[in-house]
Design a protein around this motif. Structure first.
Motif, PDB file in Angstrom:
ATOM      1  N   ASP A 100      -7.429 -14.536  -3.205  1.00 45.05           N
ATOM      2  CA  ASP A 100      -7.017 -13.222  -3.699  1.00 45.05           C
ATOM      3  C   ASP A 100      -6.271 -12.421  -2.643  1.00 45.05           C
ATOM      4  OD1 ASP A 100      -8.468 -13.104  -6.420  1.00 45.05           O
ATOM      5  OD2 ASP A 100     -10.048 -13.717  -5.044  1.00 45.05           O
ATOM      6  N   VAL A 101      -6.768 -12.456  -1.414  1.00 50.30           N
ATOM      7  CA  VAL A 101      -6.154 -11.666  -0.337  1.00 50.30           C
ATOM      8  C   VAL A 101      -6.047 -12.513   0.920  1.00 50.30           C
ATOM      9  CG1 VAL A 101      -8.413 -10.683   0.284  1.00 50.30           C
ATOM     10  CG2 VAL A 101      -6.323  -9.547   1.048  1.00 50.30           C
ATOM     11  N   VAL A 102      -4.905 -12.398   1.590  1.00 51.33           N
ATOM     12  CA  VAL A 102      -4.662 -13.109   2.847  1.00 51.33           C
ATOM     13  C   VAL A 102      -4.611 -12.097   3.981  1.00 51.33           C
ATOM     14  CG1 VAL A 102      -3.021 -14.500   4.165  1.00 51.33           C
ATOM     15  CG2 VAL A 102      -3.389 -14.973   1.729  1.00 51.33           C
ATOM     16  N   PHE A 103      -5.385 -12.335   5.016  1.00 53.53           N
ATOM     17  CA  PHE A 103      -5.318 -11.528   6.237  1.00 53.53           C
ATOM     18  C   PHE A 103      -4.506 -12.309   7.264  1.00 53.53           C
ATOM     19  CE2 PHE A 103      -9.006  -9.832   4.105  1.00 53.53           C
ATOM     20  CZ  PHE A 103      -8.907  -8.470   4.339  1.00 53.53           C
ATOM     21  N   TYR A 104      -3.348 -11.771   7.609  1.00 51.67           N
ATOM     22  CA  TYR A 104      -2.429 -12.441   8.535  1.00 51.67           C
ATOM     23  C   TYR A 104      -2.644 -11.827   9.929  1.00 51.67           C
ATOM     24  CZ  TYR A 104       1.970 -14.576  10.122  1.00 51.67           C
ATOM     25  OH  TYR A 104       2.909 -15.311  10.785  1.00 51.67           O
ATOM     26  N   SER A 136      -2.838 -11.997  -4.554  1.00 54.63           N
ATOM     27  CA  SER A 136      -2.699 -10.603  -4.987  1.00 54.63           C
ATOM     28  C   SER A 136      -2.327  -9.647  -3.861  1.00 54.63           C
ATOM     29  CB  SER A 136      -4.014 -10.125  -5.623  1.00 54.63           C
ATOM     30  OG  SER A 136      -4.358 -10.932  -6.730  1.00 54.63           O
ATOM     31  N   ARG A 137      -2.642 -10.001  -2.632  1.00 54.35           N
ATOM     32  CA  ARG A 137      -2.430  -9.056  -1.533  1.00 54.35           C
ATOM     33  C   ARG A 137      -2.339  -9.789  -0.200  1.00 54.35           C
ATOM     34  NH1 ARG A 137      -0.652  -4.341  -0.635  1.00 54.35           N
ATOM     35  NH2 ARG A 137      -1.822  -3.469  -2.403  1.00 54.35           N
ATOM     36  N   ILE A 138      -1.393  -9.384   0.640  1.00 55.04           N
ATOM     37  CA  ILE A 138      -1.333  -9.797   2.042  1.00 55.04           C
ATOM     38  C   ILE A 138      -1.590  -8.570   2.902  1.00 55.04           C
ATOM     39  CG2 ILE A 138       0.108 -10.711   3.905  1.00 55.04           C
ATOM     40  CD1 ILE A 138       1.700 -12.265   1.827  1.00 55.04           C
ATOM     41  N   VAL A 139      -2.472  -8.718   3.877  1.00 57.77           N
ATOM     42  CA  VAL A 139      -2.722  -7.656   4.857  1.00 57.77           C
ATOM     43  C   VAL A 139      -2.317  -8.195   6.222  1.00 57.77           C
ATOM     44  CG1 VAL A 139      -4.431  -6.144   5.924  1.00 57.77           C
ATOM     45  CG2 VAL A 139      -4.631  -6.746   3.496  1.00 57.77           C
ATOM     46  N   TYR A 140      -1.387  -7.515   6.855  1.00 58.99           N
ATOM     47  CA  TYR A 140      -0.832  -7.978   8.130  1.00 58.99           C
ATOM     48  C   TYR A 140      -1.008  -6.890   9.187  1.00 58.99           C
ATOM     49  CZ  TYR A 140       2.844  -8.758  11.640  1.00 58.99           C
ATOM     50  OH  TYR A 140       3.536  -8.885  12.819  1.00 58.99           O
ATOM     51  N   LEU A 141      -1.476  -7.279  10.357  1.00 60.65           N
ATOM     52  CA  LEU A 141      -1.582  -6.343  11.470  1.00 60.65           C
ATOM     53  C   LEU A 141      -0.383  -6.535  12.389  1.00 60.65           C
ATOM     54  CD1 LEU A 141      -3.325  -4.136  12.786  1.00 60.65           C
ATOM     55  CD2 LEU A 141      -4.276  -5.921  14.258  1.00 60.65           C
ATOM     56  N   PRO A 171       2.413  -8.223  -2.974  1.00 59.80           N
ATOM     57  CA  PRO A 171       2.092  -6.896  -2.428  1.00 59.80           C
ATOM     58  C   PRO A 171       1.504  -7.015  -1.020  1.00 59.80           C
ATOM     59  CG  PRO A 171       1.372  -7.053  -4.700  1.00 59.80           C
ATOM     60  CD  PRO A 171       1.815  -8.428  -4.304  1.00 59.80           C
ATOM     61  N   THR A 172       2.131  -6.338  -0.070  1.00 59.05           N
ATOM     62  CA  THR A 172       1.762  -6.483   1.346  1.00 59.05           C
ATOM     63  C   THR A 172       1.565  -5.106   1.973  1.00 59.05           C
ATOM     64  OG1 THR A 172       3.003  -8.552   1.593  1.00 59.05           O
ATOM     65  CG2 THR A 172       2.546  -7.313   3.604  1.00 59.05           C
ATOM     66  N   LEU A 173       0.514  -4.993   2.752  1.00 60.34           N
ATOM     67  CA  LEU A 173       0.323  -3.814   3.596  1.00 60.34           C
ATOM     68  C   LEU A 173       0.417  -4.262   5.042  1.00 60.34           C
ATOM     69  CD1 LEU A 173      -2.427  -1.514   2.035  1.00 60.34           C
ATOM     70  CD2 LEU A 173      -0.064  -0.935   2.580  1.00 60.34           C
ATOM     71  N   GLU A 174       1.409  -3.726   5.735  1.00 59.24           N
ATOM     72  CA  GLU A 174       1.576  -4.000   7.158  1.00 59.24           C
ATOM     73  C   GLU A 174       1.007  -2.816   7.936  1.00 59.24           C
ATOM     74  OE1 GLU A 174       5.063  -4.590  10.547  1.00 59.24           O
ATOM     75  OE2 GLU A 174       5.608  -4.173   8.465  1.00 59.24           O
ATOM     76  N   LEU A 175      -0.101  -3.038   8.605  1.00 67.11           N
ATOM     77  CA  LEU A 175      -0.721  -1.998   9.434  1.00 67.11           C
ATOM     78  C   LEU A 175      -0.157  -2.115  10.841  1.00 67.11           C
ATOM     79  CD1 LEU A 175      -4.413  -2.370   8.228  1.00 67.11           C
ATOM     80  CD2 LEU A 175      -2.639  -0.842   7.337  1.00 67.11           C
ATOM     81  N   TYR A 222      -9.614  -0.281   8.741  1.00 70.49           N
ATOM     82  CA  TYR A 222      -8.355  -0.226   7.996  1.00 70.49           C
ATOM     83  C   TYR A 222      -7.994  -1.580   7.383  1.00 70.49           C
ATOM     84  CZ  TYR A 222      -7.071   4.525   9.456  1.00 70.49           C
ATOM     85  OH  TYR A 222      -7.016   5.883   9.627  1.00 70.49           O
ATOM     86  N   LEU A 223      -8.281  -2.663   8.083  1.00 74.45           N
ATOM     87  CA  LEU A 223      -7.991  -3.992   7.538  1.00 74.45           C
ATOM     88  C   LEU A 223      -8.746  -4.222   6.234  1.00 74.45           C
ATOM     89  CD1 LEU A 223      -8.020  -6.181  10.778  1.00 74.45           C
ATOM     90  CD2 LEU A 223      -6.054  -5.783   9.294  1.00 74.45           C
ATOM     91  N   LEU A 224     -10.022  -3.893   6.243  1.00 74.27           N
ATOM     92  CA  LEU A 224     -10.824  -4.098   5.039  1.00 74.27           C
ATOM     93  C   LEU A 224     -10.400  -3.137   3.936  1.00 74.27           C
ATOM     94  CD1 LEU A 224     -13.078  -5.700   3.784  1.00 74.27           C
ATOM     95  CD2 LEU A 224     -14.724  -4.113   4.760  1.00 74.27           C
ATOM     96  N   ALA A 225     -10.087  -1.903   4.293  1.00 72.85           N
ATOM     97  CA  ALA A 225      -9.643  -0.936   3.288  1.00 72.85           C
ATOM     98  C   ALA A 225      -8.324  -1.364   2.665  1.00 72.85           C
ATOM     99  CB  ALA A 225      -9.512   0.449   3.921  1.00 72.85           C
ATOM    100  N   ALA A 226      -7.426  -1.952   3.471  1.00 71.62           N
ATOM    101  CA  ALA A 226      -6.118  -2.367   2.972  1.00 71.62           C
ATOM    102  C   ALA A 226      -6.241  -3.437   1.899  1.00 71.62           C
ATOM    103  CB  ALA A 226      -5.254  -2.875   4.119  1.00 71.62           C
ATOM    104  N   ALA A 227      -7.272  -4.279   2.000  1.00 73.27           N
ATOM    105  CA  ALA A 227      -7.463  -5.344   1.011  1.00 73.27           C
ATOM    106  C   ALA A 227      -7.791  -4.775  -0.363  1.00 73.27           C
ATOM    107  CB  ALA A 227      -8.578  -6.279   1.470  1.00 73.27           C
ATOM    108  N   ARG A 228      -8.266  -3.545  -0.402  1.00 71.21           N
ATOM    109  CA  ARG A 228      -8.671  -2.925  -1.668  1.00 71.21           C
ATOM    110  C   ARG A 228      -7.687  -1.853  -2.130  1.00 71.21           C
ATOM    111  NH1 ARG A 228     -14.990  -1.868  -0.075  1.00 71.21           N
ATOM    112  NH2 ARG A 228     -15.505  -4.019   0.509  1.00 71.21           N
TER     113      ARG A 228
END
Length: 523
Positions: A100-104, A136-141, A171-175, A222-228
């Motif tokens: 569902d979600v990838v943490f890069y 469904s979601r990529i979260v990238y730091l 859908p990607t959130l780049e922190l 923030y990483l965990l919040a970004a997944a949601r």
């Protein structure tokens, strides 16, 4: 407080924290627990994120070139392990199935001058596989950086990876974060080592640049919040702590929290990033391959351009962590690790290694003198000798050197050797033993003493015994955490005496134990 508790404390994992309460307000996916794929689980942040994801109810999968590295973690039995390289399209495709979600959290900064090409290849592979797998979601730091300027190779590579992931169709959130403060973070470790080693630092003019550090616990929040986050949100967001500081102010803030004098810093316009990185590599254990891209990145003013993140992701309920508090958390965890980690715990190589993911140069600097010797004496006989140490019995070697050390300690305002000990045969936690204090006793196995003499740092002495066949093995370790340059010089100055004192202790303790065995055996 044990190692795990302190690890959770620095990472903001204590239950329940204000950060956890804030995250509970974010709607969780309904139905089956979501599956998260963590790329970079053996890295600094990945190793700390996985247990947090498990606590939040995620099913976690990792992709790693080494399953053995993953199995070194206490949570390895709770996750799915996929073996493979993040640049291998087939391995990444297998790892993406059902995710569902990838943490890069991967980057190739330490792989050499071609790290940007490697990072580009991995990002393109992950972007394609995530799109095809219906993630469904990529979260990238990524890295905090200014706009409209030529970036350092490191920051440009991080920005390029962000663009590739944002263009993936997923859908990607780049922190975008600056210096992450926590024991084990490369940027944070560079600050720590430079501050502890150098009472005066010649530095490039970038020491006057403003940066916005952030505590590791807030990054994890923030990483965990970004997944949601809402599925329609796909963009870059700046994240940072509440303090905007010059790099020199960060060093002196660390010095204050570590109990060191504030450092004099001279800004030298002629010191290029290349020369500065070699200087960092010379005076700290941070590898030059890592120091150079970090130093080059410090040429830029890395401050949040906006606070859009506050409209999309909740802050921790108890607020963001200040820089000084983040330093205190890191230092507190390291010192507790040192106090509670003994040689009898074979899972931990040294007090400065709280996580398998942390590099060998991470954590507080520690010096050790470790010795051992097999003996025909029983463990009970060796333990009886150990528990009589100090007081009238003395320290089993070089009595004149011990007397000289006690006299010097007394002269400089310390406790000296005159305290002796409460009982000749028994030791309990809290007892004074000359210039030491009993900190831990495992009857028949281990005695740990903490130094109360005046030294530029923290010192412990451990004496222990284990059964081996029909005899035993005696182990002895001195541990010293230096405080600043004075502590390092103190340890170096004592090395010639350690050869006499500590080797003599080992020989005498084993000899006395075997003498008791022989005496009882002849009756």
């Amino acid at each position: 407080m044990n190692d795990a508790a302190n690890e959770r404390n620095e990472a903001g994992l204590s239950a329940p924290t204000g950060a956890e309460e804030a995250l509970r307000a974010i709607p969780k996916p309904s139905g089956e627990a979501p599956r998260a794929l963590v790329l970079g689980a053996t890295g600094y942040l990945g190793g700390r994120l996985v247990p947090r994801l498990l606590n939040a109810g995620y099913r976690v999968r990792t992709l790693s070139r080494s399953a053995e590295r993953i199995r070194a973690y206490p949570w390895s039995e709770e996750i799915e392990i996929e073996v493979g390289d993040a640049a291998d399209g087939e391995a990444v495709a297998r790892a993406m199935v059902g995710v569902d979600v990838v943490f890069y959290l991967v980057h190739s900064m330490s792989s050499g001058p071609k790290f940007a090409a490697k990072d580009r290849e991995i990002a393109e592979t992950v972007a394609t596989s995530a799109r095809e797998a219906g993630v469904s979601r990529i979260v990238y730091l990524g890295g905090l950086h200014p706009e409209g300027v030529k970036l350092s190779p490191h920051l440009e590579s991080r920005a390029e990876v962000g663009r590739i992931l944002l263009d993936s169709g997923v859908p990607t959130l780049e922190l975008q974060a600056g210096v992450v403060i926590g024991s084990g973070s490369a940027s944070s470790e560079m600050v720590r080592h430079l501050t502890e080693v150098l009472p005066y630092m010649p530095a490039p003019k970038w020491v006057r640049n403003f940066i916005q550090p952030i505590a590791v616990r807030d990054v994890l929040h923030y990483l965990l919040a970004a997944a949601r986050a809402a599925p329609e949100i796909s963009r870059a967001l700046d994240i940072g702590g509440p303090d905007v500081l010059r790099y020199g102010q960060m060093m002196n803030g660390y010095a204050v929290e570590a109990g060191l004098p504030q450092r004099g810093i001279a800004s030298l316009p002629v010191l290029t990033p290349k020369l500065a990185s070699h200087w960092v590599g010379l005076v700290t254990p941070v590898p030059t391959s890592i120091a150079r891209p970090l130093v080059e990145s410090l040429q830029h003013r890395c401050v949040m351009r906006n606070h859009d993140v506050d409209e999309i992701l909740p802050q921790p309920a108890d607020g963001l962590t200040s820089y000084r508090e983040a330093v205190r958390l890191a230092l507190g965890r390291i010192e507790v690790d040192a106090i509670e980690t003994s040689w009898v715990d074979a899972r931990v190589a040294a007090p400065s290694e709280p996580l398998p993911s942390d590099p060998e140069w991470a954590g507080r600097t520690v010096f050790t003198d470790a010795r051992e010797r097999e003996s025909a004496a029983t463990p009970d006989a060796v333990w009886a000798v150990i528990t009589q140490i100090g007081g009238e019995t003395g320290w089993y070697s070089s009595p004149r050197l011990w007397a000289l050390r006690g006299w010097y300690d007394r002269l400089t305002g310390g406790v000296g050797l005159q305290r002796g000990r409460r009982s000749k045969t028994q030791l309990v936690v809290g007892d004074a033993v000359d210039v030491w204090r009993v900190e831990a006793v495992e009857p028949g196995r281990c005695l740990r003493l903490r130094a109360e003499m005046r030294v530029p740092g923290l010192a412990w002495l451990e004496l222990g015994v284990e059964p081996v066949g029909h005899g035993s093995i005696y182990r002895q370790r001195a541990v010293f955490f230096p405080r600043g340059l004075a502590g390092r010089l103190y340890w170096l100055s004592m090395l010639p005496f350690h050869g006499l004192i500590f080797s003599g202790m080992v020989a005498r303790i084993v000899s006395l134990a075997e003498g008791e065995r022989a005496k009882h055996g002849s009756r």
